[in-house]
Write a protein that holds these residues in place. Structure first.
Motif, short mmCIF file in Angstrom:
data_model
loop_
_atom_site.label_atom_id
_atom_site.label_comp_id
_atom_site.label_asym_id
_atom_site.label_seq_id
_atom_site.Cartn_x
_atom_site.Cartn_y
_atom_site.Cartn_z
N ARG A 138 52.40 35.25 43.89
CA ARG A 138 51.54 34.06 43.84
C ARG A 138 52.32 32.78 43.64
N PHE A 227 40.58 33.67 44.23
CA PHE A 227 41.16 34.31 43.06
C PHE A 227 40.08 34.54 42.01
N ASP A 229 40.01 36.11 38.22
CA ASP A 229 40.75 36.66 37.10
C ASP A 229 39.90 37.65 36.31
N GLY A 230 40.57 38.66 35.73
CA GLY A 230 39.88 39.62 34.88
C GLY A 230 39.03 40.63 35.62
N THR A 240 43.95 40.30 38.55
CA THR A 240 43.39 39.19 39.33
C THR A 240 43.13 39.67 40.75
N SER A 242 41.93 39.09 44.67
CA SER A 242 41.89 38.03 45.67
C SER A 242 41.97 38.63 47.05
#
Length: 383
Positions: A138, A227, A229-230, A240, A242
């Motif tokens: 990333r 994206f 997160d979690g 993450t 995506s």
């Protein structure tokens, strides 16, 4: 067309888009109508009709083209009052989709300008960790340097979209490119800088009621999900999530039949998408496949078409998406495993895999019927 002229992003998009492609079921022999209310039209079916481009007429308005297409039909409406003309195409093919009986179609074959017709084949689906598996970082490297697909518009042709899913959040997304001229069914705030387009067949809602278009192989969230997160599955596999092009914009088109698919490709072309992702299939025959024809029209507009590879086999040449103007990628796997333990009554433990095994799961004691080891050389029953 020189494929080397496309950014490397397109190659990675095509490879990842279909990492989890499922096999295709055999096509049924019965016709699947485009509309729900068409069951009352017992002896009519939807056919996609190809006609020769006319040099005798010039169409300054789309209505003039539609009127020309209608001239091939016995009349404008059915006994039910429903219009015969379902779709009038102008870019993807020269032709139209219409309700016809076999007798009416036979009569049309003798008309000047008629080329061929095929049934409205039903569509069948072909189907968080993948960026890491591919070594995409990333903060550096190719993923970072290509800006995660920023500025690109991916047109996803599938079973629709669930617009409220976090993968389709407009958070930290730039506005859509100025070239975009498509439409979004819901409008703001549901439609945003990520989900810039959403259309259903014949003005129906493009909501995804099956899950394939939103989450499954190679479609919206895997192609360009933002994206998140979690992300986790019941506490397992946290990380993450995506898509492969998380900064790309999405335009989603929902279909049911081959006529809808051609219309979706045409709408995507007119909306100026950069990539088409198709995880559905229609006719198994190269010459009647709407995907083959639509992808050819798209590539003339410099639109890359990425399609799933149906693996119906085991006969030779069973893959239906092998036209040279499409990018086709088959199934693969990742190296992530969610390990679980099976414990026998004699305290022996065996490692296995599961979708999840929460740490607080109260595992039940179940009888063991058979246990095979070394491919059946030793058989142990529960006695």
């Amino acid at each position: 067309m020189d494929i080397s002229s496309f950014p490397l992003f397109f190659f990675f998009f095509s490879v990842v888009c279909f990492l989890q492609v499922h096999g295709q079921l055999p096509l049924p022999t019965t016709e699947q109508p485009i509309t729900d209310h068409s069951a009352a039209i017992h002896h009519h079916q939807v056919y996609i009709v190809h006609v020769l481009k006319t040099t005798a007429k010039k169409f300054h308005l789309f209505k003039q083209r539609k009127d020309w297409y209608k001239s091939f039909l016995p009349n404008d409406t059915l006994f039910s009052g429903e219009p015969r003309l379902v779709y009038a195409y102008r870019q993807v093919i020269t032709g139209f989709a219409a309700w016809l009986t076999q007798g009416e179609l036979k009569a049309m074959e003798s008309m000047d300008g008629f080329l061929l017709a095929n049934q409205n084949f039903p569509l069948h689906h072909r189907t968080t960790y993948t960026p890491e598996f591919l070594g995409l970082d990333r903060s550096q490297g190719m993923w970072y340097e290509t800006a995660y697909g920023q500025g690109q518009i991916i047109g996803v042709i599938d079973s629709g979209v669930k617009p409220t899913h976090p993968s389709f959040s407009g958070h930290a997304m730039p506005p859509a490119p100025t070239k975009w001229s498509g439409t979004c069914f819901w409008g703001k705030p549901i439609c945003n800088n990520k989900l810039i387009g959403a259309e259903g067949s014949r003005r129906a809602s493009p909501i995804d009621t099956e899950g394939h278009g939103s989450h499954c192989a190679g479609v919206a969230s895997i192609a360009a999900g933002n994206f998140v997160d979690g992300a986790n599955v019941h506490g397992e596999a946290r990380g993450t999530a995506s898509g492969i092009a998380p900064k790309a914009h999405l335009a989603v088109y929902k279909n049911a039949g081959a006529g809808d698919l051609l219309k979706s490709i045409e709408d995507a072309m007119r909306g100026h998408v950069d990539v088409l992702s198709i995880s559905q299939g229609d006719s198994p025959d190269f010459y009647t496949s709407g995907i083959v024809k639509g992808a050819f029209a798209a590539v003339t507009k410099n639109i890359v078409t990425v399609v799933a590879a149906p693996n119906s086999g085991p006969t030779e040449s069973s893959m239906q998406t092998d036209a040279p103007w499409m990018i086709t990628v088959g199934a693969a796997s990742t190296d992530r495993r969610i390990m679980t333990i099976v414990k026998l009554g004699d305290e022996r433990e065996f490692l296995g895999e599961s979708a999840y095994q929460p740490s607080d799961y109260d595992s039940p004691i179940l009888p063991l019927i058979y246990l095979f080891r070394c491919f059946g050389e030793h058989l142990i029953d529960n006695d």
